[in-house]
Write an enzyme that holds these catalytic residues in place. Structure first.
Site, PDB file in Angstrom:
ATOM      1  CG  HIS A 100      -1.972  -1.039   1.193  1.00 27.82           C
ATOM      2  ND1 HIS A 100      -3.058  -0.972   0.344  1.00 27.82           N
ATOM      3  CD2 HIS A 100      -2.120  -2.191   1.895  1.00 27.82           C
ATOM      4  CE1 HIS A 100      -3.824  -2.020   0.535  1.00 27.82           C
ATOM      5  NE2 HIS A 100      -3.271  -2.787   1.469  1.00 27.82           N
TER       6      HIS A 100
ATOM      7  CB  ALA B 286      10.192 -18.141  12.850  1.00 29.41           C
TER       8      ALA B 286
ATOM      9  NE  ARG C 270      26.058 -18.973  12.143  1.00 30.22           N
ATOM     10  CZ  ARG C 270      25.292 -19.011  13.218  1.00 30.22           C
ATOM     11  NH1 ARG C 270      23.990 -19.190  13.081  1.00 30.22           N
ATOM     12  NH2 ARG C 270      25.811 -18.864  14.422  1.00 30.22           N
TER      13      ARG C 270
END
Length: 280
Positions: free
Chosen positions: A156, A203, A226
């Site tokens: 948006h 996650a 990493r």
């Protein structure tokens, strides 16, 4: 009023007397059997519905994808799917339940001769994930997505402060996810993201911009935490040893025997006799 009485058990006894059944009696046993039978029937019926409602190359149902490869399966129930003529699914993909796949801003648009959403071979999309392709979205081979991953090529805009954000024309940028990536649960991949090969997205991360090959990114916004170097390996070094692959030719029976042996050895180590010293 009697003391130390449970109101629910008291009501249950009264109900039992009215129906002529008691706990453990023939009436309650029959009711329990009926409940188990209904539960089994419902579960069996749902498994049948899931199998019948799954979408495959041989059974596409109402969905007419631009391509759907051999061995690919969309679990039932599917999420929102539209623009499927401009969606190409590779072979041996696993698309979980309630996964949304869309091409174009809305259904029934003519998006031209080229595909908009391309998913490679061996891709796994976890339950409840969304892939929104208003412009080009490409997912490489052997990518694995956890549940509820959100990939979008559209964002948006809020340039005009006097117009509701949802009514302003959105910005669109292509998204590319390289082969061999792992995208963790609840990750968000934003428009314009370019993710390299064999990248791990932690996650809950929010990814924008470019991510190099063989990297781990985490955070919102995501940053590289990493990387892999041909000479030095992973930097910073991994905290856990690499898993040992199963040798070729090992049968399931041999694996079960090894697991049982490991359990016996662990039990022997933890037994009281293991800590005793020999007398003499």
């Amino acid at each position: 009023m009697p003391k130390n009485k449970n109101a629910f058990s008291f009501a249950g006894r009264r109900t039992g007397r009215r129906t002529g059944s008691r706990t453990g009696g023939p009436g309650s046993a029959l009711a329990a059997w009926r409940r188990r039978a209904v539960t089994r029937a419902v579960h069996a019926g749902w498994r049948w519905v899931q199998g019948a409602g799954a979408v495959t190359e041989a059974r596409p149902g109402r969905l007419r994808f631009g391509a759907i490869g051999t061995g690919t399966r969309l679990a039932f129930p599917q999420g929102t799917v539209f623009g499927e003529p401009w969606i190409r699914l590779g072979a041996h993909c696993v698309i979980g339940e309630q996964v949304t796949l869309t091409a174009g801003l809305m259904p029934d648009l003519d998006l031209g001769p080229e595909p908009i959403l391309c998913i490679g071979d061996g891709v796994v999309l976890g339950r409840g994930s969304h892939v929104i392709a208003d412009t080009s979205v490409t997912i490489g081979d052997d990518c694995y997505f956890g549940p509820h991953v959100y990939v979008t090529s559209t964002n948006h805009s809020y340039d005009d402060p006097t117009t509701p954000v949802g009514k302003q024309w959105p910005r669109m940028e292509p998204v590319e996810i390289g082969p061999g990536c792992w995208i963790g649960t609840n990750a968000v991949i934003l428009p314009g993201a370019r993710i390299g090969r064999n990248v791990v997205v932690a996650a809950g991360s929010v990814v924008r911009g470019e991510v190099p090959d063989h990297a781990v990114v985490a955070g919102a916004p995501a940053r590289v935490v990493r990387t892999w170097d041909a000479e030095q390996g992973w930097q910073p070094p991994l905290r856990t040893p690499a898993p040992v692959p199963i040798p070729e030719g090992v049968t399931p029976e041999e694996l079960r025997a090894l697991a049982e042996l490991a359990e016996h050895l662990k039990a022997a180590e933890n037994s009281p006799a293991a800590g005793q010293q020999p007398q003499g």
